[in-house]
Scaffold this active site. Structure first.
Site, PDB file in Angstrom:
ATOM      1  N   GLY C 163       0.826  -1.184   0.000  1.00  0.00           N
ATOM      2  CA  GLY C 163       0.000   0.000   0.000  1.00  0.00           C
ATOM      3  C   GLY C 163       0.871   1.248   0.000  1.00  0.00           C
ATOM      4  O   GLY C 163       2.059   1.203   0.349  1.00  0.00           O
ATOM      5  N   CYS C 164       0.263   2.359  -0.393  1.00  0.00           N
ATOM      6  CA  CYS C 164       1.035   3.592  -0.504  1.00  0.00           C
ATOM      7  C   CYS C 164       1.487   4.065   0.873  1.00  0.00           C
ATOM      8  O   CYS C 164       2.670   4.368   1.075  1.00  0.00           O
ATOM      9  CB  CYS C 164       0.214   4.664  -1.196  1.00  0.00           C
ATOM     10  SG  CYS C 164      -1.479   4.813  -0.612  1.00  0.00           S
ATOM     11  N   TYR C 165       0.568   4.141   1.824  1.00  0.00           N
ATOM     12  CA  TYR C 165       0.950   4.583   3.165  1.00  0.00           C
ATOM     13  C   TYR C 165       2.030   3.687   3.764  1.00  0.00           C
ATOM     14  O   TYR C 165       3.017   4.168   4.321  1.00  0.00           O
ATOM     15  CB  TYR C 165      -0.265   4.626   4.094  1.00  0.00           C
ATOM     16  CG  TYR C 165      -1.265   5.720   3.825  1.00  0.00           C
ATOM     17  CD1 TYR C 165      -0.910   7.070   3.942  1.00  0.00           C
ATOM     18  CD2 TYR C 165      -2.580   5.429   3.471  1.00  0.00           C
ATOM     19  CE1 TYR C 165      -1.842   8.079   3.716  1.00  0.00           C
ATOM     20  CE2 TYR C 165      -3.511   6.439   3.242  1.00  0.00           C
ATOM     21  CZ  TYR C 165      -3.147   7.758   3.366  1.00  0.00           C
ATOM     22  OH  TYR C 165      -4.065   8.749   3.151  1.00  0.00           O
ATOM     23  N   GLN C 326       6.674  10.769  -0.876  1.00  0.00           N
ATOM     24  CA  GLN C 326       6.764   9.989  -2.113  1.00  0.00           C
ATOM     25  C   GLN C 326       5.594  10.417  -3.007  1.00  0.00           C
ATOM     26  O   GLN C 326       4.675  11.096  -2.565  1.00  0.00           O
ATOM     27  CB  GLN C 326       6.649   8.482  -1.823  1.00  0.00           C
ATOM     28  CG  GLN C 326       5.250   8.071  -1.386  1.00  0.00           C
ATOM     29  CD  GLN C 326       5.069   6.566  -1.176  1.00  0.00           C
ATOM     30  OE1 GLN C 326       6.020   5.809  -1.251  1.00  0.00           O
ATOM     31  NE2 GLN C 326       3.855   6.143  -0.885  1.00  0.00           N
TER      32      GLN C 326
END
Lengths: 360, 360, 360, 360
Positions: C163-165, C326
């Protein structure tokens, strides 16, 4: 636009061009750096900034960390005459003072400001409030839109890189002007919209986020410096006198420019397949894309890239609307400058410009 | 928050207060003008700006055309001592120089800058790089959050209008501090986010649209001026020493502030219905709204208004998250200043503040 | 981050990988296409979309005109098992149904959804409301952050793209966890902020421009699906139990993610030069950049690129703040997926990822 | 625009109008609620929404907490015929079905959709893909721009509240049309720009934040529903046939609309002081503001308010550019609807509309 599946970088020419950038702290300067960082034949040897000499470029612009490792240098100490080419990303008036001596050293020049855009020195002085310092150099400067005058660019030593607005209007109308399909009894009207980066990276209340966000306005109604530039180029492409109305607008987006152009067609134009005309005119141009009938270009479809897209829409009563989009910092400035450099040095025209638009 | 169906303006007091605004060209200044324009007891008689004296205020701010018809005046020629109250919407250091003489004339003062926020003059000098010029006045200045110290504001002659960030943290934690429900063995952490207008209306590269849009960052990690202000007020509310960590962030929106506060609860707190505690603590406060359990406040829910909304969320292991939103220019600055004025002069507290939030 | 002056593409491997993308109409799908369009070893042979089969991809996404000339195909008719690798850019639950048969054909799989992120199938069912359909495959799936477990990725057939987080939190804390420098008596707190593209490209009122612009909010306070994912990975890196608090926020920007992480250091950590520790830990990692002391990362410094930047700031009393940025669609999704593919197939790790961040 | 220092609310009429709103979940619905919440003669008794019946309005729209305490009701059970007036903030086609029975009950109707905007039922059917269900009612419906036809609005029972774009073009050109100063040998060209809220509050990919932000586009080139509406009204004001070209654009801002209108003046117009003409024409109109010569209206100068500002700029060769700004949701929709209501019921025309524009 031709389909390019490979995107392989040019390896014909192994030599690296030594490149200088005068005025590297503004948006066109940092955009040149972004593009040249991945150009296989480019070596940026000097980036000047009077105020920031000594600071690593990537300290001011962390997006370039790992890509650009030079520091800003003082204009005096930068050995620009050792460069193959120097880009001026400076305020108006700087390039014309330094160009003669650079030319004498065999260094080519691309000016991203307006010093070489107007051949009429009286008009230049009127719009830019300074006399032109080198009218002789100006005479040999070439207005650099490769799709319109590639042959002259190839042999030029000084390029006037066009204004952002002019690029949209001129590429948007060139096919009609070539074929004499515009009825000049009505003015050409360009209603243009620009993202805020077009105003540059200088401290200013009017372009603060809290002023420019969630807001739009027309500006320059009483006269914008790109008006005489577009006007002169249109007349040259037309081989004719004509009237031109230009209203620019400031739009709350970082990058992107859209011009909506309204023209009256000649009676003869009614027999012409204009869509086909445009597609053929730009069939071999990698960076100019004619959208299919009914397509509506969005600015984000070219974000970060050197592409420019055009759509046509017939209106009632013989009027045509031409909608043109580009990234104002790329095809409207730094990208076109790199494209001009590639043409001047016989490099593959899209070297360093293989950037897929960023979407979303 | 109590339901107010009528929104009729106070007509008990027919007299108009004569109001002066020192420094009317920034965002807190123009926001004061927006609110005071519809205040039934306010008459703005002077708005000073050294650089723009003579220019009609509505020429600089066309949003005020038809609402404000005074021109900016020179600070020297503005007869501020004839005012009932003067607001300072100036850089730090201006108010403290002029306040003693205004007080001598019987004029009350509300300073929207920091001159009277820190009772500790050593800390003031350290954070604001100037000695305090009137420590005696400072001693009697009241830190103006009506929901926390209304009684003192009523009798004050000088109000330190709080910083924007402090208002969110202090109103967000007051009910817990009152009841000694925070375990100070862990630091209080406030992760705060502000719209860009918080940086003010001064030309600056960092807050240009093209820099601040589609971008976010933390800033002031090594120390922000609101840190000592919050820290001192928290300690006073707590009657206790405590540790406080504060990280502000810049968010690409014009207005709006959101603080996410992380605290460790005492063991005793686990028996307490915190939702009910907050609802009761603020039941009579028109401008403080406790969202129902599970509600998540958005900054736009208070845009343009003096409301501040709070939501609570229990975390694992005895931690509580408090989320607070306000409009940084209203409850975080000019709105709170007007609210303080209303309290000081015995006006209805919401006079001039009957603005329904603008959504969308 | 190591300096890379050349940016020459890998030419060791001349073969092109045959690539399939399942679910090519969302943001991670189109981002994969953007990156793979300039990858020297990639040939996208199928992009599926049940609803849009037959439509040229570049018709839906004009930014890809000239770069991608395939049309969407129906999932049934796309011959995915002929691919070397298939990316799933689909809603949760799709990949796990198709992966076993693809593996049987010798096709490798990278899932950009959550199907293979949680090894605990009970937790998976609880958070994603569906039983896991192939727990055996799950057991061999590798959680794909090359900087943390490159060796396992090299030999994996199924990658759970994080996941991004989680990517921000895990890379932000790994050096401390490696060295046991976090005091777990206090919870790790991650206050994370994401651009709106993280919510995906599906029609929804909450992420409309007029709802999400000039606005921000916390969300998922009561529980976000990335919480158990981060929690499990942190515990694995720590080899320890720990508590983790996570509050995500929605920020009005298209791309970009910033996590502000608050941790309590061990007493031992006070003797350690943490800046040096981070710089050494990531010295050979092209995509992870430790900013100099005092640097503050902005999300735009990585816009469109696979870089992730980290800054450290000591707080009072033994707490440390780690700020990580990011691009949520690149290092947080599609870029990391391409990086994983490069590792799996022995390609140069940055192939296809040579994109200089777009600034401004 | 006349200066209004007092902003005191009308207290002549103590009675409260009973108001119904059909379709209260869209942007025009919530905007009506915002304005009516502070209207001294308004009592909102019913807000209908089929899908959300029973939910408190302020739960969906937390900005209204404390201001609106009704819940959405089912259209069937809402006793709309007991209202003095009903606003339709619905999709096209709803109002015309319910209007006849409301009229029979003595309830007046203001439709914010298009059901009563086109007197030509053939054109209506062509543009809205449905036959008109009550042509008799349509005949007596009045097109509601108070500044242009206040007298008819006073006695009307059904108001067609104009489209947002038409309001800008019609108020922008009315003074010229009145005086026959436009040369109809050239088309009138309106290049209009709208914020995204104009697209409504319905789930849609095209208006997601990640699609519409940092982006702009022209749309509706091949035909927009406001074209026939503007065209018909222009012809009526002109008493003449004429040609009209209209190109709308979508701009990344929440609210705000700017139309740049290009017209050819008659020879006679060259003797006329057009600035004075406009100022005189609108001298008594509180909501229409003519900027001084050289002024350039910004959309934020009217944000949240019912004001509309106009600037004039002569172009070369007898062309005039008229720039008009308004808030598309206020003067372009809900504000104008409230203004129409005030006229219909003999209330002070600006009641409920005393909102100072929100800037920044």
């Amino acid at each position: 636009m031709i389909l390019d599946k490979k995107l392989v970088d040019n390896d014909l020419l192994n030599k690296k061009l030594k490149i200088g950038i005068v005025g590297g702290t503004g948006y066109t300067g940092v955009e040149l750096l972004r593009l040249l960082a991945s150009h296989p034949n480019a070596e940026v040897v000097a980036v000047t900034s009077r105020g920031d000499a000594g600071m690593p470029v990537a300290e001011m612009f962390p997006s370039l960390r790992g890509y650009i490792d030079v520091a800003f240098s003082d204009p005096e100490s930068a050995n620009l005459s050792a460069c193959d080419i120097v880009f001026f990303a400076t305020p108006h008036g700087v390039a014309m003072n330094q160009t003669p001596s650079l030319l004498a050293s065999g260094t080519k020049v691309i000016d991203l400001a307006a010093d070489f855009r107007l051949q009429d020195t009286v008009a230049f002085e009127q719009w830019y409030n300074m006399p032109h310092s080198c009218p002789d150099v100006l005479k040999n400067a070439v207005y650099g839109i490769p799709e319109l005058n590639r042959a002259h660019i190839k042999t030029a030593n000084v390029i006037a890189n066009p204004g952002c607005y002019p690029t949209t209007v001129l590429l948007g109308l060139a096919p009609l002007l070539d074929k004499k399909l515009i009825d000049f009894s009505a003015p050409i009207i360009a209603d243009s919209k620009s993202g805020v980066s077009g105003a540059g990276r200088k401290a200013s209340v009017g372009t603060l986020f809290a002023e420019a966000s969630d807001n739009m306005k027309a500006y320059g109604l009483a006269g914008h410096r790109h008006h005489p530039e577009i006007d002169a180029q249109l007349k040259q492409l037309a081989g004719n006198d004509l009237q031109f109305i230009f209203v620019p607008h400031l739009i709350p987006m970082i990058r992107g420019m859209l011009s909506t152009i309204y023209i009256k067609l000649t009676d003869g134009a009614k027999q012409v397949d204009l869509q086909a005309l445009y597609e053929q005119r730009y069939a071999k141009e990698y960076f100019v894309d004619i959208l299919p009938q009914g397509g509506l270009p969005e600015t984000r479809s070219v974000r970060g890239s050197n592409h420019l897209r055009i759509a046509l829409q017939m209106q009632t009563n013989g009027y045509l609307t031409v909608v043109v989009v580009q990234d104002n910092l790329v095809k409207g400035a730094a990208g076109q400058a790199v494209q001009n450099m590639n043409v001047m040095f016989g490099l593959e025209e899209k070297s360093g410009l293989n950037v897929v638009p960023l979407m979303p």
